[in-house]
Design an enzyme around this catalytic site. Sequence first.
Site, PDB file in Angstrom:
ATOM      1  N   CYS A  66      17.973 -12.697 -18.357  1.00  0.00           N
ATOM      2  CA  CYS A  66      18.556 -11.559 -17.641  1.00  0.00           C
ATOM      3  C   CYS A  66      17.457 -10.743 -16.961  1.00  0.00           C
ATOM      4  CB  CYS A  66      19.423 -10.731 -18.593  1.00  0.00           C
ATOM      5  SG  CYS A  66      20.554  -9.654 -17.732  1.00  0.00           S
ATOM      6  N   TYR A  67      17.160  -9.533 -17.426  1.00  0.00           N
ATOM      7  CA  TYR A  67      16.094  -8.744 -16.785  1.00  0.00           C
ATOM      8  C   TYR A  67      14.772  -9.522 -16.800  1.00  0.00           C
ATOM      9  CZ  TYR A  67      12.707  -5.053 -15.872  1.00  0.00           C
ATOM     10  OH  TYR A  67      11.683  -4.310 -15.332  1.00  0.00           O
ATOM     11  N   GLU A  92      21.601 -15.872 -26.263  1.00  0.00           N
ATOM     12  CA  GLU A  92      21.474 -15.395 -27.645  1.00  0.00           C
ATOM     13  C   GLU A  92      22.776 -14.871 -28.234  1.00  0.00           C
ATOM     14  OE1 GLU A  92      20.331 -14.050 -24.945  1.00  0.00           O
ATOM     15  OE2 GLU A  92      20.229 -11.863 -24.989  1.00  0.00           O
ATOM     16  N   ASP A 107      18.334  -2.616 -49.321  1.00  0.00           N
ATOM     17  CA  ASP A 107      17.043  -2.700 -48.629  1.00  0.00           C
ATOM     18  C   ASP A 107      15.887  -2.269 -49.525  1.00  0.00           C
ATOM     19  OD1 ASP A 107      18.807  -3.202 -46.609  1.00  0.00           O
ATOM     20  OD2 ASP A 107      18.613  -1.226 -45.685  1.00  0.00           O
ATOM     21  N   LYS A 144      20.358  -6.472 -41.705  1.00  0.00           N
ATOM     22  CA  LYS A 144      20.870  -6.409 -43.069  1.00  0.00           C
ATOM     23  C   LYS A 144      21.151  -7.785 -43.683  1.00  0.00           C
ATOM     24  CE  LYS A 144      22.419  -3.105 -45.708  1.00  0.00           C
ATOM     25  NZ  LYS A 144      21.574  -1.921 -45.733  1.00  0.00           N
TER      26      LYS A 144
END
Length: 598
Positions: A78-79, A171, A226, A372
């Site tokens: 893309c960009y 992606e 976490d 996560k």
Amino acid sequence: MEKIAVVDFGGQYTHLIARRIRQLGVYSEVVPADAAAGDLAGYKGIILSGGPSSVYAPDAPDCDDGIFSLGLPILGLCYGHQLMSHKLGGEVKRGLVHEFGPADLKPATGTGKASPLFKNVSASSTVWMSHGDEVSRLPAGFETIGSTADCLQAAVGDAARKFYGLQFHPEVTHSAEGAQMLKNFLEVCGCALDWSMKDYVATLEDKIRAQCEGRKVFLLVSGGVDSTVAFELLNRALGADRVLGLHIDNGLMRKDESADVLNFMRAQGFDNLKIKDGTATFLSNLKGVTEPEAKRKIIGETFLHVKDAALAELNLNPREWMLAQGTIYPDTIESGGTKHAAVIKTHHNRVQGILDLMAEGLVVEPLAELYKDEVREVGLMLGIPANLIDRHPFPGPGLGVRLLCAAGNTEPVDAAAIARAEEVLETKGLGGEVLPVKSVGVQGDARTYAHPCLIRGTRDWRAADAAATDLLNRVRAVNRVVLEVAAEAGPYQPVAQECTRERLDFLREADALCTAALKNNDLYAAVWQMPVVLLPLSKGGRPVLVLRPVSSSEAMTARFAELPFAVLDALWKELAALGAGSLLYDVTHKPPGTIEWE
Ligand code: XMP
């Protein structure tokens, strides 16, 4: 170790790219747009990410020209694709058609035309587009290797230099064969595809050892997934004598949480964990504070003060101890922690005091690159029991954010918003009202602070979803929609509310009932997380609660989850007995709502 660099231009999916590459079996990490070419020389290949800018915008992010002379394969997305063409002598122009969503990619065929990037990809493959600009003239050496109906240069390549550019997003899972295309690029890079999370644990431990050389580490253990995983990793990497865990009870935890944390850690064999009750300090610092960002910052800074007090009590020299945190990637991006991202909310582990320590190199965050679900994978690999790993995420500032505060009737709804909402509700045949409170949301990658609109008169999730979508698209003053599940008689009225022990205790009890309802009905694993929120409103003179169950896979986006009404009706009886005046159910996706209310 073979690794791929993903250069960050502020795209929504930058970290997703890195994650996909890891899933395909090659270690990958995100590097800033301004990384020097020399720093990228050790990678096997480079991916230039997407981003919100146009290459012609005055502040468009750029990369070091030198990366095109490293002799490494490069994939622009893309960009990144536009930037590469632009920098190598091609041309980018405003596309005639702006494409968002699915498009049909046809890879070029014919002798010498088929690109290795499309090996094992169908002759017609669904890809996900999101762009306005497009490449209109190719740089020397490049040829078109695939097109869609509206985008001639959807895929371009220079096979000799191994440079490729894709206008779409391989992606995202909506690009049906996107993973195959990324895999093909990894093959072009000569990667072995043999990396696994197991290797990552070793990498993480090496990184920890290098970063903490000559120092000891002090970790704030909230008891969430976490920080537990981070604690286990630090203990493995440094040995228990160089690690000290501190669990601070901030008075904003769920019912019995601190006791559970201690019990769990003991069961895991950790005796290097201390507990400190900081409730009084937290509540006194929060006294009179109603604005959500102010609350977050106070909570974050108070953690640091209480930690320093604990170090002093233990006679430990703060200069010898680094601070470790279980920060994960979404914490950083939402706090505006990457160069081109907006602040949605300041996570407790990104307040100024922490940023100052980071600038001095005194903070270690072993999980900061991960999402996560990757942290959960690492945790299971480390032997942490599944019942702990599968716990719902709970934010560091906890009930401190979910208890919405107000000084009184400070957020009245303006007449135009009321009229607009009523118009929409009428077309849907539903009742409802815009509520005189505000909460944080996220729209177009930026923070919003707006009213919820209540709807009543349906028990059909599709109808509620459709009404919510219409309200959110058509009433600017509204950023969330809630369905009234059950309520006492009487009007909704604004009330003053602060983080007091009494209000927190009420929310804690309500939260415990709601969590028990999920567990008792076998629904706990079916939802990602279910914040329970206490609004600064009364109904029939009694408190108003919101349930916010969501499905998600990495918390960057989420759908509201649909719980059975029989469960909600039974739960309402219990909440009413506790003293609640109304039970609302958030039917907003993320975006435009965030998962937490604050
Ligand atoms: P939002 O509300 O931004 O939340 O959609 C995304 C995920 O992040 C969690 N969250 C936090 N976690 N410290 C944390 O450790 C924080 O300050 C914080 N704020 C939000 C939230 O619970 C959800 O899982």
